[in-house]
Design a protein around this motif. Structure first.
Motif, PDB file in Angstrom:
ATOM      1  N   ALA A  52       1.350   4.343  -7.290  1.00 54.88           N
ATOM      2  CA  ALA A  52       0.057   4.827  -6.806  1.00 54.88           C
ATOM      3  C   ALA A  52       0.278   5.734  -5.603  1.00 54.88           C
ATOM      4  CB  ALA A  52      -0.853   3.659  -6.431  1.00 54.88           C
ATOM      5  N   GLN A  79      -3.025   3.527  -1.132  1.00 53.49           N
ATOM      6  CA  GLN A  79      -3.796   2.795  -2.124  1.00 53.49           C
ATOM      7  C   GLN A  79      -3.057   1.519  -2.508  1.00 53.49           C
ATOM      8  OE1 GLN A  79      -4.642   5.281  -5.483  1.00 53.49           O
ATOM      9  NE2 GLN A  79      -5.928   6.700  -4.312  1.00 53.49           N
ATOM     10  N   PHE A  98       0.818  -1.216   0.000  1.00 48.89           N
ATOM     11  CA  PHE A  98       0.000   0.000   0.000  1.00 48.89           C
ATOM     12  C   PHE A  98       0.853   1.269   0.000  1.00 48.89           C
ATOM     13  CE2 PHE A  98      -2.665  -3.342   1.692  1.00 48.89           C
ATOM     14  CZ  PHE A  98      -3.844  -3.152   0.995  1.00 48.89           C
TER      15      PHE A  98
END
Length: 413
Positions: free
Chosen positions: A314, A318, A309
């Protein structure tokens, strides 16, 4: 010519005698040649009629001969057309070890400046060889040239006024090139009659030189400043694909330098499992995360992930959005011996795709990934470990068992 003799005694009816005369006395007019026929027996009216040009061109070069060599010399050396036009018979200087200097005059706004260019010398495919060929072709003509043309490199027989001349004042390659292209039916890429623009010859040479040297601007700037070379010769539409390819290569190389995969061989992996603090430092994660990485709790298909994450592809927080093969281009990836079966299976799949796809398309889609596996991943592991991983890959067929949610190959079969 060597078999000829003075036609005044040997007769004008023999070709070799006429050539002998032209070599020693220079060009003669058609009227003069025909007058010898009428005054001397043995020379029929049909024998020499229409052969006036052929006889002279057997001894002296034509304007087209000199124009062809002049154009080829510019395309071979990149000399300015004005400088090439003013070359003299002694322009070759300091020949040594397959090279020679060409001395020329370069026109500048503040006057005329003598320059020298060091170029290859040898056969006809070299600049030195082309100039020596021009000197050989004009050797006989030079003995009968106008006084102001004797030292010029480009001289030829002028059929209109029956004299030998040339040089800056009389040689007009721009006009003669039109006849040359027509005679040899030269066409451009569109099938139209080729038009020679002298001012573009140097740019043509520079473009080809720039391509061969793969965009080395310092080499292109010989005789210019870098600014002039860049704006006048490099910044043209014909070279845009080369520049775009250079930018793409630069970005690819930069990515390869930035993305250094963390590939951990078995012995090092065993040591890191015993030293959590060293593992955390080497993997750049917290000690607790380091233990999870080494125990396989953070494994993806091709690698382990330091933080799924916190992907460079990104925003933070996310989930990583890229397909699984992008792990090999990610700084979060950690590859241990556990991931070798999947890596080897994927490499086999890439080799199959490489055979089926056009080379350019494959390089664009998968070339960097394949190169990274071959140069960064596999060399880090000893051969016994690779053999064991290859056996596991063949037995378990990981490509077929790839979870469909990861968008893997197994989901498309």
């Amino acid at each position: 010519m060597a078999a000829g003799e003075d036609p005044l005694t040997g007769g004008w009816g023999r070709w070799e005698n006429v050539l002998w005369y032209l070599d020693r006395h220079g060009p003669i007019s058609r009227k003069e040649l025909m007058s010898h026929r009428t005054r001397r027996p043995g020379m029929g009216p049909q024998r020499w009629d229409g052969r006036h040009f052929e006889l002279h061109y057997g001894v002296f070069p034509s304007s087209e001969d000199m124009t062809a060599l002049y154009l080829l010399l510019i395309l071979t050396t990149g000399l300015e057309p004005e400088s090439a036009l003013e070359l003299s018979v002694d322009c070759l200087k300091n020949p040594t070890r397959g090279y020679v200097e060409i001395e020329y005059v370069k026109r500048r706004r503040h006057g005329r400046e003598a320059n020298r260019m060091r170029l290859r010398d040898g056969g006809l495919g070299t600049p030195g060889g082309l100039i020596r060929l021009a000197l050989r072709l004009t050797r006989r003509a030079r003995a009968h040239a106008w006084n102001d043309s004797k030292t010029a490199l480009w001289i030829y027989w002028h059929s209109n006024d029956v004299r030998i001349g040339g040089g800056v004042r009389h040689f007009r390659p721009r006009d003669i090139a039109v006849a040359f292209c027509e005679r040899h039916d030269l066409r451009d890429e569109d099938g139209e009659r080729l038009t020679v623009h002298l001012r573009r010859l140097r740019k043509t040479y520079k473009v080809e030189f720039y391509r061969i040297t793969k965009g080395q601007l310092p080499l292109l700037a010989r005789g210019h400043s870098k600014e002039v070379a860049a704006s006048h010769y490099a910044d043209i539409p014909a070279l845009r694909p080369l520049h775009e390819a250079a930018v793409a290569d630069g970005l690819s190389h930069a990515l390869q330098e930035v993305v250094q995969l963390r590939v951990i061989p078995p012995q090092r992996e065993a040591g890191l499992k015993q030293d959590t603090s060293a593992a955390a430092k080497e993997l750049d994660v917290a000690p607790g995360e380091a233990k999870k990485l080494l125990d396989g709790e953070m494994d993806l298909w091709l690698s382990s992930c330091r933080d799924f994450f916190d992907s460079p592809f990104a925003a933070t927080g996310q989930a990583c959005p890229v397909p699984f093969w992008s792990c090999l281009d990610c700084s979060n990836a950690v590859i241990t011996s556990r991931k070798l079966p999947a890596v080897l299976a994927y490499l086999d799949h890439l080799e199959d795709q490489r055979q089926a796809m056009p080379a350019g398309a494959f390089d664009l889609a998968h070339g960097r990934t394949r190169e990274r596996i071959l140069t960064q991943v596999l060399p880090a592991f000893p051969e016994p470990v690779l053999a064991e991983a290859r056996a596991i890959a063949e037995a378990t067929r990981p490509l077929e068992n790839l979870p469909p949610l990861l968008g893997g190959i197994g989901s498309r079969q």
